[in-house]
Design a protein around this motif. Structure first.
Motif, short mmCIF file in Angstrom:
data_model
loop_
_atom_site.label_atom_id
_atom_site.label_comp_id
_atom_site.label_asym_id
_atom_site.label_seq_id
_atom_site.Cartn_x
_atom_site.Cartn_y
_atom_site.Cartn_z
N TYR A 189 -33.38 -51.64 -20.53
CA TYR A 189 -34.11 -52.91 -20.45
C TYR A 189 -34.33 -53.30 -18.99
O TYR A 189 -33.43 -53.18 -18.15
CB TYR A 189 -33.35 -54.01 -21.17
N ASN A 190 -35.52 -53.83 -18.70
CA ASN A 190 -35.86 -54.23 -17.34
C ASN A 190 -35.49 -55.68 -17.05
O ASN A 190 -35.22 -56.04 -15.91
CB ASN A 190 -37.35 -54.03 -17.08
N THR A 191 -35.53 -56.52 -18.07
CA THR A 191 -35.28 -57.94 -17.88
C THR A 191 -34.29 -58.47 -18.92
O THR A 191 -34.02 -57.82 -19.93
CB THR A 191 -36.59 -58.74 -18.00
N VAL A 192 -33.81 -59.67 -18.66
CA VAL A 192 -32.91 -60.33 -19.61
C VAL A 192 -33.64 -60.59 -20.93
O VAL A 192 -33.05 -60.45 -22.02
CB VAL A 192 -32.39 -61.66 -19.03
N ALA A 193 -34.91 -60.95 -20.86
CA ALA A 193 -35.68 -61.22 -22.07
C ALA A 193 -35.74 -60.00 -22.97
O ALA A 193 -35.57 -60.09 -24.19
CB ALA A 193 -37.09 -61.67 -21.70
N GLU A 194 -35.96 -58.83 -22.38
CA GLU A 194 -36.00 -57.59 -23.17
C GLU A 194 -34.63 -57.30 -23.77
O GLU A 194 -34.52 -56.94 -24.96
CB GLU A 194 -36.42 -56.42 -22.27
N TRP A 195 -33.60 -57.45 -22.98
CA TRP A 195 -32.23 -57.19 -23.45
C TRP A 195 -31.87 -58.15 -24.58
O TRP A 195 -31.30 -57.75 -25.60
CB TRP A 195 -31.27 -57.34 -22.28
N ASP A 196 -32.19 -59.41 -24.41
CA ASP A 196 -31.89 -60.43 -25.41
C ASP A 196 -32.58 -60.11 -26.74
O ASP A 196 -31.97 -60.19 -27.81
CB ASP A 196 -32.35 -61.79 -24.89
N THR A 197 -33.85 -59.74 -26.67
CA THR A 197 -34.62 -59.41 -27.88
C THR A 197 -34.02 -58.24 -28.63
O THR A 197 -33.81 -58.29 -29.85
CB THR A 197 -36.08 -59.09 -27.52
N GLU A 198 -33.70 -57.18 -27.90
CA GLU A 198 -33.16 -55.98 -28.53
C GLU A 198 -31.72 -56.20 -29.01
O GLU A 198 -31.30 -55.63 -30.01
CB GLU A 198 -33.23 -54.80 -27.56
N GLN A 199 -30.97 -57.04 -28.28
CA GLN A 199 -29.60 -57.34 -28.70
C GLN A 199 -29.61 -58.06 -30.05
O GLN A 199 -28.79 -57.77 -30.93
CB GLN A 199 -28.90 -58.21 -27.66
N TYR A 200 -30.56 -58.96 -30.22
CA TYR A 200 -30.65 -59.68 -31.50
C TYR A 200 -31.05 -58.74 -32.63
O TYR A 200 -30.52 -58.82 -33.75
CB TYR A 200 -31.63 -60.84 -31.40
N LYS A 201 -32.01 -57.85 -32.34
CA LYS A 201 -32.42 -56.88 -33.36
C LYS A 201 -31.25 -55.99 -33.76
O LYS A 201 -31.06 -55.67 -34.94
CB LYS A 201 -33.57 -56.02 -32.84
N LYS A 202 -30.48 -55.59 -32.75
CA LYS A 202 -29.32 -54.73 -32.99
C LYS A 202 -28.28 -55.46 -33.82
O LYS A 202 -27.71 -54.92 -34.78
CB LYS A 202 -28.72 -54.29 -31.65
N GLY A 203 -28.00 -56.70 -33.47
CA GLY A 203 -27.07 -57.53 -34.22
C GLY A 203 -25.61 -57.13 -34.09
O GLY A 203 -25.27 -56.13 -33.46
N VAL A 204 -24.76 -57.93 -34.71
CA VAL A 204 -23.32 -57.67 -34.76
C VAL A 204 -22.92 -57.61 -36.23
O VAL A 204 -23.29 -58.49 -37.02
CB VAL A 204 -22.51 -58.78 -34.04
N TYR A 205 -22.16 -56.59 -36.59
CA TYR A 205 -21.81 -56.37 -37.99
C TYR A 205 -20.29 -56.43 -38.18
O TYR A 205 -19.52 -56.08 -37.28
CB TYR A 205 -22.34 -55.02 -38.45
#
Length: 340
Positions: A189-205
């Protein structure tokens, strides 16, 4: 020419007279109304401390189950029974606020040591551009080192950092979208926005393989809170701490920065080692940067485990009794080792 000079002198006399009348009749009322924090400063002056601790909510937060609910500053004071110590605590306070408070202390006093909380989280975009900043900045106007009437005019004309909640939100989003992340290895990820978006998609299980929405959102909060580089570009918080260093030099104070613990254990659990790497990188920068300036920096970043953080649903520096005592012990030991 003589007439012109008389007019100027008359104008000066009128302004000086207006300032005198305002100071005599209205200033105290306005000062307490718009800058009630002046009472905190006056309390410090009245106590004539040799050691002053400046902090935000980390200093005064406790849990109902704590047997000893005292502040971090109180626990530090226990190690220096021969010295008068007090604190100046302001919720949501940061270096810019502390600097103004310190400037309002008398130059000639017994104050010898100033301990300032160096809160890593205060360097992030959500704190720098917080919606609380407008009210905080407004509260400082009447404390500026100007004639009282000048400060009242500045307040009336809103001569401070004033922005709407929407404008603050846009500043935060702009930062997240344009602040580039750099790692000494490949990072997707290049930016915090990209990281944040993908982190949410990834989720916590959870252990059953089911997505935990609360923890997924919390993981994203960790990314937005700690996903930044202090040593890149111009961070306004860094400049504010620099001003405190310069003021301490002019006043002859010994300066201590208490780098507060952050929940690196939780960050690792929810997001991973990449985020912990950034937290450590920023810690290393701050410790090295201010140590070279002659500041005693107490590195408490990783001293507390997850179970010593009161808030488990947000990123805060609120600790249980044991955690506050551990922070205080480290600060006191550092000061004694430095022969403070």
């Amino acid at each position: 020419m003589k007439k012109r000079m008389l007019e100027i002198l008359l104008l000066i006399a009128i302004v000086v007279g207006m300032n005198y009348v305002y100071r005599l009749l209205f200033w105290e009322k306005d000062l307490n109304k718009y800058s009630p924090e002046v009472e905190l400063i006056r309390d410090v002056i009245e106590k004539e401390p040799q050691i002053l601790y400046l902090g935000e909510s980390s200093n005064i937060s406790y849990h109902d189950t704590d047997e000893d609910k005292r502040k971090i500053s109180d626990f530090i004071a226990d190690y220096f029974p021969g010295k008068k110590m007090t604190d100046l605590t302001k919720r949501a306070g940061h270096a810019g606020i502390y600097y103004t408070y310190l400037k309002n202390l008398p130059k000639n006093s017994d104050l010898d040591i100033v301990i300032v909380t160096l809160n890593l989280r205060s360097f992030d975009a959500e704190w720098i551009y917080s919606e609380l900043e407008t009210s905080l900045q407004q509260s400082l106007v009447m404390l500026r080192k100007n004639p009282p009437l000048v400060n009242r005019f500045l307040l009336s004309f809103k001569a401070y950092d004033i922005k709407t909640k929407t404008e603050r939100s846009k500043q935060i989003k702009r930062y997240f979208n344009h602040h580039h992340l750099h790692f000494p290895y490949d990072f997707p990820y290049n930016t915090v926005a990209e990281w944040d978006t993908e982190q949410y998609k990834k989720g916590v299980y959870d252990e059953n393989g089911e997505r935990n929405e609360t923890l997924s959102i919390l993981a994203c909060s960790y990314v937005k809170t700690y996903g930044f580089h202090i040593n890149e570009g111009e961070n306004p918080r860094l400049k504010q701490f620099d001003e405190i260093v310069q003021l301490a030099r002019r006043r002859g104070w010994k300066l201590v920065f208490n780098l507060l613990p952050e929940n690196t254990e939780r960050a690792r659990e929810l997001v991973g080692e990449d985020l912990v790497y950034l937290m450590r990188q920023n810690r290393d920068f701050l410790v090295n940067y201010y140590t070279q300036m002659g500041v005693l920096v107490i590195d408490n970043l990783e001293i507390l485990p997850n179970d010593q953080f009161i808030d488990q649903d947000w990123t805060t520096e609120h600790y249980y009794e044991k955690g506050r005592k551990m922070v205080a012990e480290r600060v006191a030991e550092g000061m004694m080792n430095a022969q403070y």
